[in-house]
Each structure stands twice: as C-alpha cells, then as structure tokens.
Design a protein around this motif. Sequence first.
Motif, mmCIF file in Angstrom:
data_model
loop_
_atom_site.group_PDB
_atom_site.id
_atom_site.type_symbol
_atom_site.label_atom_id
_atom_site.label_comp_id
_atom_site.label_asym_id
_atom_site.label_seq_id
_atom_site.Cartn_x
_atom_site.Cartn_y
_atom_site.Cartn_z
ATOM 1 N N MET A 211 0.848 -1.191 0.000
ATOM 2 C CA MET A 211 0.000 0.000 0.000
ATOM 3 C C MET A 211 0.892 1.252 0.000
ATOM 4 O O MET A 211 1.806 1.356 0.815
ATOM 5 C CB MET A 211 -0.912 0.001 1.239
ATOM 6 C CG MET A 211 -1.934 1.135 1.238
ATOM 7 S SD MET A 211 -2.970 1.175 2.743
ATOM 8 C CE MET A 211 -3.783 -0.414 2.649
ATOM 9 N N LYS B 255 -0.081 7.406 0.131
ATOM 10 C CA LYS B 255 -1.362 8.096 0.007
ATOM 11 C C LYS B 255 -2.500 7.229 0.517
ATOM 12 O O LYS B 255 -3.360 7.681 1.293
ATOM 13 C CB LYS B 255 -1.600 8.483 -1.461
ATOM 14 C CG LYS B 255 -2.922 9.195 -1.689
ATOM 15 C CD LYS B 255 -3.106 9.526 -3.163
ATOM 16 C CE LYS B 255 -4.462 10.177 -3.419
ATOM 17 N NZ LYS B 255 -4.662 10.469 -4.866
ATOM 18 N N ASP B 256 -2.521 5.967 0.107
ATOM 19 C CA ASP B 256 -3.593 5.075 0.538
ATOM 20 C C ASP B 256 -3.446 4.690 2.006
ATOM 21 O O ASP B 256 -4.441 4.445 2.693
ATOM 22 C CB ASP B 256 -3.616 3.819 -0.340
ATOM 23 C CG ASP B 256 -4.191 4.095 -1.716
ATOM 24 O OD1 ASP B 256 -4.917 5.093 -1.865
ATOM 25 O OD2 ASP B 256 -3.911 3.322 -2.657
ATOM 26 N N LEU C 175 -4.986 7.467 3.770
ATOM 27 C CA LEU C 175 -6.441 7.383 3.600
ATOM 28 C C LEU C 175 -7.033 6.354 4.561
ATOM 29 O O LEU C 175 -8.066 6.609 5.207
ATOM 30 C CB LEU C 175 -6.784 7.019 2.158
ATOM 31 C CG LEU C 175 -8.268 6.790 1.849
ATOM 32 C CD1 LEU C 175 -9.087 8.054 2.141
ATOM 33 C CD2 LEU C 175 -8.452 6.355 0.393
ATOM 34 N N LEU D 94 -10.491 1.967 -1.144
ATOM 35 C CA LEU D 94 -9.415 1.059 -0.733
ATOM 36 C C LEU D 94 -9.744 -0.379 -1.110
ATOM 37 O O LEU D 94 -8.879 -1.120 -1.595
ATOM 38 C CB LEU D 94 -9.186 1.169 0.777
ATOM 39 C CG LEU D 94 -8.576 2.481 1.275
ATOM 40 C CD1 LEU D 94 -8.641 2.562 2.793
ATOM 41 C CD2 LEU D 94 -7.129 2.618 0.804
ATOM 42 N N ARG E 36 -9.044 -1.178 -4.705
ATOM 43 C CA ARG E 36 -7.654 -1.195 -5.159
ATOM 44 C C ARG E 36 -6.805 -2.283 -4.509
ATOM 45 O O ARG E 36 -5.725 -2.606 -5.011
ATOM 46 C CB ARG E 36 -7.007 0.176 -4.894
ATOM 47 C CG ARG E 36 -7.595 1.303 -5.722
ATOM 48 C CD ARG E 36 -6.774 2.575 -5.608
ATOM 49 N NE ARG E 36 -6.835 3.194 -4.291
ATOM 50 C CZ ARG E 36 -7.797 4.020 -3.896
ATOM 51 N NH1 ARG E 36 -8.802 4.305 -4.713
ATOM 52 N NH2 ARG E 36 -7.761 4.580 -2.693
ATOM 53 N N TYR E 37 -7.285 -2.841 -3.405
ATOM 54 C CA TYR E 37 -6.491 -3.827 -2.687
ATOM 55 C C TYR E 37 -7.361 -5.022 -2.311
ATOM 56 O O TYR E 37 -8.600 -4.900 -2.243
ATOM 57 C CB TYR E 37 -5.895 -3.211 -1.406
ATOM 58 C CG TYR E 37 -4.962 -2.059 -1.664
ATOM 59 C CD1 TYR E 37 -3.625 -2.272 -1.955
ATOM 60 C CD2 TYR E 37 -5.426 -0.744 -1.620
ATOM 61 C CE1 TYR E 37 -2.762 -1.211 -2.194
ATOM 62 C CE2 TYR E 37 -4.578 0.328 -1.863
ATOM 63 C CZ TYR E 37 -3.243 0.083 -2.147
ATOM 64 O OH TYR E 37 -2.399 1.146 -2.400
#
Length: 296
Positions: A1, A4-5, A8, A230, A233-234
């Motif tokens: 990660m 930025k994330d 977040l 999130l 993306r993950y």
Amino acid sequence: MNLKDSLLALTVIAVWGVNFFFMKIALDEVSPMVLGMLRFALILLPAVFLLKRPAVPWYWLAAYGATISFGQFSLMFTALSLGMPTGLAALLLQGQVFFTVFLAAVFFREPVQPNHLLGIVGAAAGLLLIGVGQYRGSVPLLAMWPVLGAAACWAAGNIVVKYIGRVNALSLVVWGNISALLLFGVCAFWFYGAEGVQAQLAGLSWRGIAGVVFLAYVASLVGYAGWGGLLSRYPAAQITPLALLVPVVALLVARVWLNEEMNGWHWSGVIVVMAALLIHVFGGRYRGRLKTGLPK
C-alpha cells in the motif's frame, strides 16, 4: 500500500473511531429516531440529485437501507441513549464479523473455518465478561442488547451487499438509504408527533448540529467512499482487518473526551473480544503457514 492510501486508511479509521463521540453529543439533544432522520436526510440531499442511481433493483436498495442503515443505527442510537459507553459500543459492533460469517455460511454456503469457530467462542466469552461488567457497573445491562442487534443488522446488510455485487460505493450509500430515511421519518413522527419532532429540531445547539453534520457527511460519505476506494484497489483480506483499529480509537476518544470509566470486567472482556477478532481474521493465515511448513 502506497503512502497516500495508507494515510487514507488511517483517516477512515480515525473518522469511524471518533464517529461514536459525535453520536453521543447529538443524542444529548435529539432522540434516536430524529437523529437518524436528520442524518440520512443530509446524506441524501443534495447527493441524490448529483449521483446516478446504481443499476440495482429497488428492492435490493430498500433492503440495504433497512438493514445496514436503519436497523444498525436505530439500535445503536438507542443503546447509546440508554447509557451504553461509546467505547464498548464500538467494540461490540465488531461482532458483525461473526454474524456475517454465520449468515454467509447459511445463504452462500461459504465454509466456516476452525479459526472462525474459535473466534466466535472467544467472542462469546468476552461478551459474557462485558455483560458481567454491565451488571456490576452503573450502565444497565439492557443497553448491551441493542448494540448486538445493530451488529446483526450490519451483518445482514453485508449479505445484501454481496447479493447486489460490484457497484459504485458512494452511489449505493446515497440511493440505498432512501428507505432508511423513510423508516426513520415514519418512526420519528409516530413516536413524537409533528410537534415533538419540531421541538427537537428547534432545540438543536451548535454542538448537536455539528454532531449530525459529522455523522452524515464525514462518517458516512467520506468514510464509506474512502473505504470503498481502498477495497477496490487492494484485496479485501488486506483492508478489512484494519477495521479492528476502530474500537481502539473509540475507546481512547471515550476515555479522553467523555471521561467514560470501565471496570475490570469490562477491560477483561475487551481483551478477550479483541483476541477473538484477531484469531478470526488472522488465524487462517497462520494455520496455512503451519500446513505449508509441514514435511510432505
């Protein structure tokens, strides 16, 4: 990660942890049903005119709002209004993890792993300790049950989301809560009448307004949008365990800002429930590593 994330994720965790504090200050001025009505009215307006409705049948949108929003928050607000400490409420709400596993096994035939069963048994033991703490403390034991009901409603909402499938998370939060607004509105006017609702709205101070605004725009829209981003993306297994930090933040906030005291039984139950959650979430990975490390 990436950084930025990561920031977040920490922001969402902090927002959801502080969320219980704002629930409490809003409930000092309005009743649970009126607070729910205000919260979801602000969520819908003006966003419902700016976001396209997700390609989901109306009955699934209605089920989403009735479970994960109306069911969860009507019971949570009721528990807090009965005197349930916010830190404990945040912890017990994580029982939705166990309820979700049970419902997924029933409706989707998803297998229940040994670490899931061990986590459920451990959580039950922790809840028993917390129940003893409630019984021995100044908070009525009755306040504990609505929180568990809220966790069950959140779990039911998770199952509805699985049936709905992949859609824009923010659009679902907005359009899926039309039913929540209607249900809260009907209950508010049924319980208190038009004059009672009007009197509560007129009595709101800047603290109450700040609480409602935070719940609607920060905790709901910012929190769910960030969390949904999130998850998109993950892997879910990488993101969802981070929610275990929410009760930690809520407990700290409750101690510092609300001066909430907990007895030894409460803290023992907190430790056991958190350990059960960790076993539930991470136990499968540890078991898998043990298996791969065994000689063939």
